[in-house]
Scaffold this motif. Structure first.
Motif, PDB file in Angstrom:
ATOM      1  N   CYS A   1       0.850  -1.193   0.000  1.00 61.59           N
ATOM      2  CA  CYS A   1       0.000   0.000   0.000  1.00 61.59           C
ATOM      3  C   CYS A   1       0.891   1.250   0.000  1.00 61.59           C
ATOM      4  CB  CYS A   1      -0.901  -0.017   1.229  1.00 61.59           C
ATOM      5  SG  CYS A   1      -1.694   1.556   1.604  1.00 61.59           S
ATOM      6  N   PRO A   2       0.852   2.060  -1.053  1.00 63.05           N
ATOM      7  CA  PRO A   2       1.703   3.261  -1.135  1.00 63.05           C
ATOM      8  C   PRO A   2       1.507   4.217   0.050  1.00 63.05           C
ATOM      9  CG  PRO A   2       0.731   2.795  -3.274  1.00 63.05           C
ATOM     10  CD  PRO A   2       0.064   1.876  -2.282  1.00 63.05           C
ATOM     11  N   LYS A   3       0.258   4.409   0.476  1.00 66.66           N
ATOM     12  CA  LYS A   3       0.002   5.302   1.604  1.00 66.66           C
ATOM     13  C   LYS A   3       0.614   4.743   2.890  1.00 66.66           C
ATOM     14  CE  LYS A   3      -4.273   7.468  -0.056  1.00 66.66           C
ATOM     15  NZ  LYS A   3      -5.729   7.694   0.239  1.00 66.66           N
ATOM     16  N   CYS A   4       0.555   3.420   3.033  1.00 64.50           N
ATOM     17  CA  CYS A   4       1.156   2.792   4.217  1.00 64.50           C
ATOM     18  C   CYS A   4       2.662   2.966   4.201  1.00 64.50           C
ATOM     19  CB  CYS A   4       0.811   1.300   4.259  1.00 64.50           C
ATOM     20  SG  CYS A   4      -0.944   0.945   4.470  1.00 64.50           S
ATOM     21  N   GLN A   5       3.262   2.831   3.033  1.00 68.36           N
ATOM     22  CA  GLN A   5       4.701   3.012   2.891  1.00 68.36           C
ATOM     23  C   GLN A   5       5.108   4.441   3.236  1.00 68.36           C
ATOM     24  OE1 GLN A   5       7.058   0.875   2.367  1.00 68.36           O
ATOM     25  NE2 GLN A   5       5.882  -0.946   1.825  1.00 68.36           N
ATOM     26  N   ASP A   6       4.269   5.390   2.859  1.00 67.55           N
ATOM     27  CA  ASP A   6       4.561   6.802   3.166  1.00 67.55           C
ATOM     28  C   ASP A   6       4.395   7.098   4.658  1.00 67.55           C
ATOM     29  OD1 ASP A   6       5.060   7.277   0.509  1.00 67.55           O
ATOM     30  OD2 ASP A   6       3.050   8.060   0.074  1.00 67.55           O
ATOM     31  N   PHE A   7       3.418   6.454   5.271  1.00 71.83           N
ATOM     32  CA  PHE A   7       3.109   6.737   6.671  1.00 71.83           C
ATOM     33  C   PHE A   7       4.007   5.972   7.634  1.00 71.83           C
ATOM     34  CE2 PHE A   7       0.469   5.551  10.459  1.00 71.83           C
ATOM     35  CZ  PHE A   7       0.467   6.809  11.064  1.00 71.83           C
TER      36      PHE A   7
ATOM     37  N   GLU B   1     -10.254   1.712   5.284  1.00 63.44           N
ATOM     38  CA  GLU B   1      -9.110   2.086   4.466  1.00 63.44           C
ATOM     39  C   GLU B   1      -7.824   1.823   5.240  1.00 63.44           C
ATOM     40  OE1 GLU B   1      -9.001   6.245   3.699  1.00 63.44           O
ATOM     41  OE2 GLU B   1      -9.284   6.804   5.805  1.00 63.44           O
TER      42      GLU B   1
ATOM     43  N   ASP C   1      -3.902  10.867  10.697  1.00 60.93           N
ATOM     44  CA  ASP C   1      -3.725  12.305  10.483  1.00 60.93           C
ATOM     45  C   ASP C   1      -3.208  12.988  11.752  1.00 60.93           C
ATOM     46  OD1 ASP C   1      -4.153  14.800   8.887  1.00 60.93           O
ATOM     47  OD2 ASP C   1      -5.573  15.214  10.508  1.00 60.93           O
TER      48      ASP C   1
ATOM     49  N   SER D   1       0.460  12.282  12.222  1.00 59.00           N
ATOM     50  CA  SER D   1       1.238  13.011  11.214  1.00 59.00           C
ATOM     51  C   SER D   1       1.372  14.478  11.567  1.00 59.00           C
ATOM     52  CB  SER D   1       0.584  12.862   9.833  1.00 59.00           C
ATOM     53  OG  SER D   1       0.511  11.500   9.451  1.00 59.00           O
TER      54      SER D   1
END
Length: 229
Positions: free
Chosen positions: A44-50, A119, A139, A142
């Motif tokens: 998951c790209p978002k997981c990788q970013d987070f 999600e 969020d 972050s």
């Protein structure tokens, strides 16, 4: 919180992949703590970013390099990975104190439905009694970083607030292992000094009062005598 995982096996993300599989082990690890359930996946790209943000967040609250005492915080990775290899790859660079469920454990799906995860990434924040503080703190983490934990700690009614971020005690002297004993010693000595001061003051006041009484008696005797002549 403990009831949520009783009868389950939790694995520690260290080299030996130590398993917590007894009620006592799970109780000691989870009770009286804020628990984060991190639903994520390696592909998951978002997981990788987070993930780096979450890793830094967790380390800054639990690693003694950053805090005087580890926060009462547990993170459990709930894998949404498509294979066990993906899960291993994702956890490889994550903190050793993270916990996770074995890949084959279907309880992950139950948790996903239980907390209405729609999600990923999703971080569910739980009180010790299993009630939800935040349904998705991605969020919040972050934006606020470690400050989130202060809010969660209060919301979870966890009394212990003894952890400090490193910048909060940068100016303090390094503490030795005997520091608590020395502080206790000084505390007792301070109390003794205060008591001595009080006794000294009360003694001085007593002497002054005696002197005043003696002067009054002398004046009274002088008044009672008849003049010469």
């Amino acid at each position: 919180m403990v009831d949520l995982f009783l009868g389950k096996v939790l694995v520690t993300n260290n080299r030996d992949k130590d398993e917590l599989d007894t009620e006592r082990e799970i109780l000691l690890r989870l009770q009286n703590r804020v628990v984060l359930l991190f639903f994520g996946s390696a592909d998951c790209p978002k997981c990788q970013d987070f993930a780096p943000t979450l890793k830094e967040f967790f380390v800054h609250l639990t690693d003694e390099f950053y805090v005087e005492r580890s926060a009462q915080l547990v993170l459990l990775y709930i894998s949404m990975d498509e294979s066990e290899d993906q899960q291993k790859k994702f956890l490889k660079d994550m903190p050793k104190r993270w916990l996770f469920l074995p890949y084959e454990d279907l309880y992950k799906k139950e948790l996903e439905m239980m907390f209405n995860v729609e999600e990923i990434p999703t971080v569910v924040v739980l009180r010790p009694d299993c009630t939800v503080i935040t349904s998705n703190a991605v969020d919040e983490i972050s934006r606020l970083g470690p400050d989130c934990f202060r809010n969660w700690q209060e919301a979870a009614d966890i009394i212990d607030r003894s952890f400090m971020l490193a910048e909060e005690f940068d100016n303090l002297h390094l503490r030795s292992i005997t520091d608590p004993l020395r502080r206790l010693k000084y505390k007792v000595e301070d109390k003794k000094k205060k008591k001595k001061k009080k006794k000294k003051k009360s003694k001085m006041w007593g002497e002054e009062e005696e002197e005043e009484e003696e002067e009054e008696e002398e004046e009274g005797e002088g008044k009672g005598q008849e003049p010469w002549g």
